[in-house]
Design a protein around this motif. Sequence first.
Motif, PDB file in Angstrom:
ATOM      1  N   SER A   1     128.260  91.546 106.084  1.00 50.47           N
ATOM      2  CA  SER A   1     129.589  90.953 106.046  1.00 50.47           C
ATOM      3  C   SER A   1     130.178  91.171 104.662  1.00 50.47           C
ATOM      4  O   SER A   1     129.489  90.993 103.647  1.00 50.47           O
ATOM      5  N   LEU A   2     131.463  91.550 104.620  1.00 48.70           N
ATOM      6  CA  LEU A   2     132.145  91.825 103.362  1.00 48.70           C
ATOM      7  C   LEU A   2     133.415  90.992 103.257  1.00 48.70           C
ATOM      8  O   LEU A   2     134.030  90.622 104.260  1.00 48.70           O
ATOM      9  N   ARG A   3     133.816  90.764 102.007  1.00 43.00           N
ATOM     10  CA  ARG A   3     135.083  90.109 101.718  1.00 43.00           C
ATOM     11  C   ARG A   3     135.600  90.687 100.407  1.00 43.00           C
ATOM     12  O   ARG A   3     134.836  90.852  99.453  1.00 43.00           O
ATOM     13  N   ALA A   4     136.880  91.016 100.348  1.00 46.83           N
ATOM     14  CA  ALA A   4     137.445  91.637  99.154  1.00 46.83           C
ATOM     15  C   ALA A   4     138.848  91.096  98.898  1.00 46.83           C
ATOM     16  O   ALA A   4     139.513  90.586  99.798  1.00 46.83           O
ATOM     17  N   THR A   5     139.291  91.226  97.652  1.00 49.17           N
ATOM     18  CA  THR A   5     140.627  90.753  97.257  1.00 49.17           C
ATOM     19  C   THR A   5     141.545  91.912  96.898  1.00 49.17           C
ATOM     20  O   THR A   5     142.652  91.687  96.423  1.00 49.17           O
ATOM     21  N   ALA A   6     141.098  93.153  97.089  1.00 49.74           N
ATOM     22  CA  ALA A   6     141.927  94.327  96.803  1.00 49.74           C
ATOM     23  C   ALA A   6     141.921  95.252  98.008  1.00 49.74           C
ATOM     24  O   ALA A   6     140.921  95.361  98.732  1.00 49.74           O
ATOM     25  N   ALA A   7     143.025  95.953  98.217  1.00 57.12           N
ATOM     26  CA  ALA A   7     143.171  96.796  99.396  1.00 57.12           C
ATOM     27  C   ALA A   7     142.251  98.016  99.360  1.00 57.12           C
ATOM     28  O   ALA A   7     141.856  98.532 100.403  1.00 57.12           O
ATOM     29  N   ASN A   8     141.932  98.502  98.182  1.00 56.15           N
ATOM     30  CA  ASN A   8     141.106  99.702  98.068  1.00 56.15           C
ATOM     31  C   ASN A   8     139.631  99.394  97.852  1.00 56.15           C
ATOM     32  O   ASN A   8     138.864 100.259  97.430  1.00 56.15           O
ATOM     33  N   ALA A   9     139.214  98.162  98.126  1.00 61.94           N
ATOM     34  CA  ALA A   9     137.824  97.764  97.875  1.00 61.94           C
ATOM     35  C   ALA A   9     136.890  98.425  98.881  1.00 61.94           C
ATOM     36  O   ALA A   9     137.285  98.808  99.990  1.00 61.94           O
ATOM     37  N   GLY A  10     135.656  98.565  98.489  1.00 64.10           N
ATOM     38  CA  GLY A  10     134.648  99.136  99.374  1.00 64.10           C
ATOM     39  C   GLY A  10     133.268  98.954  98.783  1.00 64.10           C
ATOM     40  O   GLY A  10     133.102  98.517  97.645  1.00 64.10           O
ATOM     41  N   LEU A  11     132.278  99.316  99.558  1.00 67.67           N
ATOM     42  CA  LEU A  11     130.888  99.155  99.145  1.00 67.67           C
ATOM     43  C   LEU A  11     130.122 100.414  99.509  1.00 67.67           C
ATOM     44  O   LEU A  11     130.252 100.929 100.625  1.00 67.67           O
ATOM     45  N   ASN A  12     129.334 100.909  98.571  1.00 73.53           N
ATOM     46  CA  ASN A  12     128.405 102.004  98.849  1.00 73.53           C
ATOM     47  C   ASN A  12     127.027 101.425  99.131  1.00 73.53           C
ATOM     48  O   ASN A  12     126.525 100.591  98.367  1.00 73.53           O
ATOM     49  N   VAL A  13     126.417 101.872 100.216  1.00 65.39           N
ATOM     50  CA  VAL A  13     125.053 101.465 100.573  1.00 65.39           C
ATOM     51  C   VAL A  13     124.189 102.718 100.579  1.00 65.39           C
ATOM     52  O   VAL A  13     124.516 103.699 101.248  1.00 65.39           O
ATOM     53  N   LEU A  14     123.127 102.688  99.798  1.00 64.92           N
ATOM     54  CA  LEU A  14     122.253 103.845  99.676  1.00 64.92           C
ATOM     55  C   LEU A  14     120.825 103.468 100.065  1.00 64.92           C
ATOM     56  O   LEU A  14     120.375 102.361  99.771  1.00 64.92           O
ATOM     57  N   VAL A  15     120.146 104.395 100.726  1.00 65.09           N
ATOM     58  CA  VAL A  15     118.704 104.287 100.956  1.00 65.09           C
ATOM     59  C   VAL A  15     118.082 105.477 100.249  1.00 65.09           C
ATOM     60  O   VAL A  15     118.399 106.629 100.550  1.00 65.09           O
ATOM     61  N   CYS A  16     117.220 105.190  99.263  1.00 65.90           N
ATOM     62  CA  CYS A  16     116.685 106.246  98.395  1.00 65.90           C
ATOM     63  C   CYS A  16     115.187 106.107  98.208  1.00 65.90           C
ATOM     64  O   CYS A  16     114.662 104.998  98.141  1.00 65.90           O
ATOM     65  N   GLU A  17     114.526 107.251  98.114  1.00 65.82           N
ATOM     66  CA  GLU A  17     113.182 107.289  97.547  1.00 65.82           C
ATOM     67  C   GLU A  17     113.340 107.319  96.031  1.00 65.82           C
ATOM     68  O   GLU A  17     114.133 108.097  95.495  1.00 65.82           O
ATOM     69  N   LYS A  18     112.562 106.482  95.341  1.00 64.13           N
ATOM     70  CA  LYS A  18     112.746 106.385  93.891  1.00 64.13           C
ATOM     71  C   LYS A  18     111.415 106.508  93.162  1.00 64.13           C
ATOM     72  O   LYS A  18     110.373 106.093  93.664  1.00 64.13           O
ATOM     73  N   SER A  19     111.491 107.088  91.980  1.00 66.93           N
ATOM     74  CA  SER A  19     110.390 107.106  91.032  1.00 66.93           C
ATOM     75  C   SER A  19     110.914 106.466  89.756  1.00 66.93           C
ATOM     76  O   SER A  19     111.743 107.041  89.058  1.00 66.93           O
ATOM     77  N   LEU A  20     110.459 105.226  89.496  1.00 69.87           N
ATOM     78  CA  LEU A  20     111.025 104.412  88.421  1.00 69.87           C
ATOM     79  C   LEU A  20     112.534 104.291  88.643  1.00 69.87           C
ATOM     80  O   LEU A  20     112.967 103.782  89.666  1.00 69.87           O
ATOM     81  N   LEU A  21     113.351 104.807  87.716  1.00 74.65           N
ATOM     82  CA  LEU A  21     114.806 104.679  87.860  1.00 74.65           C
ATOM     83  C   LEU A  21     115.426 105.869  88.577  1.00 74.65           C
ATOM     84  O   LEU A  21     116.626 105.864  88.840  1.00 74.65           O
ATOM     85  N   TYR A  22     114.645 106.874  88.908  1.00 78.96           N
ATOM     86  CA  TYR A  22     115.206 108.149  89.348  1.00 78.96           C
ATOM     87  C   TYR A  22     115.041 108.321  90.855  1.00 78.96           C
ATOM     88  O   TYR A  22     113.956 108.120  91.404  1.00 78.96           O
ATOM     89  N   SER A  23     116.123 108.747  91.500  1.00 71.73           N
ATOM     90  CA  SER A  23     116.132 108.910  92.947  1.00 71.73           C
ATOM     91  C   SER A  23     115.754 110.339  93.313  1.00 71.73           C
ATOM     92  O   SER A  23     116.211 111.300  92.688  1.00 71.73           O
TER      93      SER A  23
END
Length: 306
Positions: free
Chosen positions: A82-104
Motif C-alpha cells: 500500500s502506498l500514499r504520496a503527496t506529490a503527483a509524480n511520486a513513485g517507488l522502486n522495488v528491487l530484488v537483488c543478489e548482493k555481496s556486502l553492498l554490491y548487487s
Amino acid sequence: MDEWRGKLALRPADLATRVFGVGVGSFPRAYFWADPGSSRPASFAYLREGGNRFLRLGSGNPLYVLQRIRPSPAQDHRLRLSLRATAANAGLNVLVCEKSLLYSARCVSKTIGATKSRDAWQNHEAAFTLDNFGASGRPVFLALYNSRDGTVVDIDRVSFMASDGVELIANGDFSGGSDRWFFVSDDHYSWYTNSLWVHVLFEQGWLGLLLLGLLVLLVLRALARTAWRGDSTSWVLLSSLAAGLTVAATDSILSAPRIALLLFLLLFVSLLHTSSSVAEVESRASVRRRSGRTRRRQIQTASVVK
C-alpha cells in the motif's frame, strides 16, 4: 584532512560543544541538517498514525530499506503493498537483488507509481519472475527505494509471496518498527567521519577524546608489559587491538554498534587479562621470595647443627 576539517566544521562553535561534543550518534543528523547541497542523503522514518505504523521514504542520494528473503527457485512471486504520496509524480522502486556486502550482482526491479493522495492508501501489485535467485550462494534482498526527487512516499502492508503461497516478508506492516528491516546508503560519507578519533571529537568533544585516548594508552601499556614477560595471550590481544586501531585511523568504527561493542569488549578483556597476569606474576614472585627465605633458614639451621 580536508574531509575531516569539513565535517568538524559542522559542529556548533560554542565552548560546551567543543568540550562535550554534539552527542553520541549525532553526526548523521548534523550532516543532514547542514544542507550540504546535492550530497544530502534520502531520509527514512518509521511513523505511527493512530494505531497504524508505516515506513516513510524521502528523496535524496540513494537510500534503500531492505529485508533478506529466500525466494523459491524457478517460481513466480507477487508483490503487494500500500502506498500514499503527496506529490503527483511520486513513485517507488522495488528491487530484488543478489548482493555481496553492498554490491548487487543480479537485480529485478519494478517501478510503482503512486497517485497523489494525502490521506487515502492505494493498494498495488506487481509480478516478479526470479530465475534461480540465490542459487549462487549470495543472499537475496528485497529493497524499497524512492527515486523521485522532491517527493515523499508512505509504504505499508508489504507482502512478497511465492506462487506456492509462502510469505517471504516478515514485519511487512511495520508494526514492529524496523524489525527485520535495515537500510543501505550509496553515500556512506554522510553517516560517519572516516576516523575513530575525529568521530569521538565530533560527538563527545575533547573530554571524550581525552578519556578514550587514556583508556587505549592504559590498555596498550598493560598489554606490552605482560607480553614482554612472555605471556602469549597478551601478544594476541595486543596485535588484535593494534589492527583495530590501524583501521580506525581512517574509518569511524564506532558508528557501527556491533563493531563498537567488539572494540570495547577487546579493551575490557585486555584489562581483565593484564590484571590477572600481573597478579599471577606477583604471586609467583611472592612464592619465590618465600621459597628463598625458607631455603636460607634451612641453610642457617644446618650450619648451626654442624
